[in-house]
Design a protein around this motif. Structure first.
Motif, mmCIF file in Angstrom:
data_model
loop_
_atom_site.group_PDB
_atom_site.id
_atom_site.type_symbol
_atom_site.label_atom_id
_atom_site.label_comp_id
_atom_site.label_asym_id
_atom_site.label_seq_id
_atom_site.Cartn_x
_atom_site.Cartn_y
_atom_site.Cartn_z
ATOM 1 N N PRO A 100 21.752 24.937 -15.160
ATOM 2 C CA PRO A 100 22.891 25.634 -15.786
ATOM 3 C C PRO A 100 22.471 26.701 -16.784
ATOM 4 N N GLU A 101 21.446 26.430 -17.570
ATOM 5 C CA GLU A 101 21.020 27.399 -18.578
ATOM 6 C C GLU A 101 20.578 28.698 -17.939
ATOM 7 N N ARG A 102 19.796 28.579 -16.884
ATOM 8 C CA ARG A 102 19.307 29.779 -16.196
ATOM 9 C C ARG A 102 20.472 30.599 -15.633
ATOM 10 N N ILE A 103 21.410 29.937 -14.981
ATOM 11 C CA ILE A 103 22.547 30.631 -14.376
ATOM 12 C C ILE A 103 23.388 31.336 -15.440
ATOM 13 N N LEU A 104 23.698 30.629 -16.513
ATOM 14 C CA LEU A 104 24.564 31.197 -17.545
ATOM 15 C C LEU A 104 23.884 32.343 -18.299
ATOM 16 N N LYS A 105 22.583 32.214 -18.536
ATOM 17 C CA LYS A 105 21.858 33.306 -19.194
ATOM 18 C C LYS A 105 21.836 34.547 -18.317
ATOM 19 N N TYR A 108 25.699 35.833 -18.156
ATOM 20 C CA TYR A 108 26.294 36.255 -19.423
ATOM 21 C C TYR A 108 25.186 36.503 -20.462
ATOM 22 N N PRO A 109 24.306 37.473 -20.200
ATOM 23 C CA PRO A 109 23.140 37.669 -21.081
ATOM 24 C C PRO A 109 23.490 38.040 -22.519
ATOM 25 N N GLY A 162 27.078 33.355 -6.699
ATOM 26 C CA GLY A 162 28.467 33.294 -7.120
ATOM 27 C C GLY A 162 29.049 31.893 -7.035
ATOM 28 N N LEU A 163 28.673 31.165 -5.993
ATOM 29 C CA LEU A 163 29.194 29.816 -5.808
ATOM 30 C C LEU A 163 28.699 28.862 -6.897
ATOM 31 N N VAL A 164 27.442 29.039 -7.332
ATOM 32 C CA VAL A 164 26.913 28.164 -8.374
ATOM 33 C C VAL A 164 27.663 28.368 -9.683
ATOM 34 N N LEU A 165 28.001 29.608 -10.003
ATOM 35 C CA LEU A 165 28.800 29.847 -11.212
ATOM 36 C C LEU A 165 30.160 29.161 -11.073
ATOM 37 N N ALA A 166 30.784 29.275 -9.895
ATOM 38 C CA ALA A 166 32.065 28.600 -9.654
ATOM 39 C C ALA A 166 31.919 27.093 -9.774
#
Length: 313
Positions: A100-105, A108-109, A162-166
């Protein structure tokens, strides 16, 4: 080897280079599920699962929750749990692991506050429930698994991204909507108290770390933190830190042509001799022997267990 008291098992997974998920499915996951030696385990990544076949229980520190086909599980990073099939039967689970940390960074940098808010919500606690009760979450997870099976075109990775963020957004919404585990799981345990330390070590293992700094993350004194950590993880904070560094070193050895001196520095060891000594403690072999046997990496680290039990270190 000196013996310590241990309660948990760490199962360490690596997301393949350039990918956003690690998907586990297929015949090998149709099996008899059982906790090794009665221990619960935890992952360095967030786990999403769908039960396709079979019945049993999912076990947590203070709760045993039945599962059946059509149920979905969400297990936060570093959350102790175990899956146990009904006696004499097999179950079939399919899994997706994400960071999750990698995806969110990446997504949303410039919005650190939103990153932290989302991480707090997705890591709040586990979820095990019927897919029909969380149709949006179930649907996204099902689509990710299907994409991972087919990898149909050149846009596969962008689709997964995109799916992982969803997936994370819907996991956060499940917690908000109150569809969560029984109240008894919300009581903080000793393991809950040291979970922030596991995340801190994961994110900072390549830098010089003082135990006092890690204790501060958990809001306890250094002496109390050392005792709490060893009681719940089964090894000292320094031993755990060195394990994390060696796991990252194995990944670098596999993916890059860096020299052992470069690898040692990149993962946080100031001298090659210290790196070599700790590498052998964790893997049972030297970095150079490991590099000559690429298959050894897959067999020992793709599903690598740091056994935190009596007899380890």
């Amino acid at each position: 080897m000196r013996k310590v008291r241990g309660k948990m098992e760490l199962r360490h997974y690596e997301i393949p280079g350039g990918e956003y998920i690690l998907a586990l499915h297929g015949g090998e996951w149709r099996r008899v599920y059982a906790s090794r030696g009665g221990m619960l385990h935890f992952h360095n990544l967030m786990e999403f699962g769908i039960c396709r076949e079979g019945n049993g229980i999912m076990e947590f520190e203070r709760e045993r929750v039945p599962y059946e086909p059509g149920m979905i599980s969400v297990i936060p990073t570093n959350y102790p749990h175990g899956t146990i099939s009904d006696e004499g039967t097999k179950s079939y689970w399919e899994y997706v692991f994400v960071d999750p940390e990698r995806i969110l960074k990446e997504m949303y940098p410039d919005d650190i506050m939103f990153q932290q808010k989302m991480l707090s919500r997705v890591n709040h606690g586990p979820f095990l429930g019927k897919g029909r009760d969380v149709p949006e979450l179930y649907g996204v997870l099902w689509t990710i698994l299907n994409e991972s099976r087919n990898k149909k075109d050149s846009l596969y990775k962008e689709c997964i991204r995109g799916l992982v963020l969803a997936l994370l957004v819907n996991a956060a919404r499940v917690e908000t909507d109150g569809a969560s585990m029984p109240e008894s799981l919300k009581v903080k345990s000793g393991f809950d108290q040291v979970r922030p330390a596991l995340t801190y070590i994961k994110n900072n293992s390549a830098s010089p770390i003082k135990i006092a700094d890690i204790a501060a993350v958990c809001h306890v004194s250094e002496s109390h933190f050392r005792r709490l950590f060893e009681e719940n993880i089964g090894m000292t904070p320094v031993e755990y830190l060195n394990h994390m560094r060696i796991l990252k070193a194995c990944d670098l050895i596999k993916r890059t042509g860096a020299s052992m001196e470069e690898v040692a520095l990149k993962v946080g060891f100031t001298t090659t001799s210290t790196f070599n000594r700790n590498f052998k403690k964790v893997t049972g072999t030297s970095p150079y022997q490991w590099k000559k046997q690429p298959d050894n990496f897959e067999s020992r680290l793709n599903d690598f267990d740091i056994m935190v039990e009596n007899g380890w270190y």
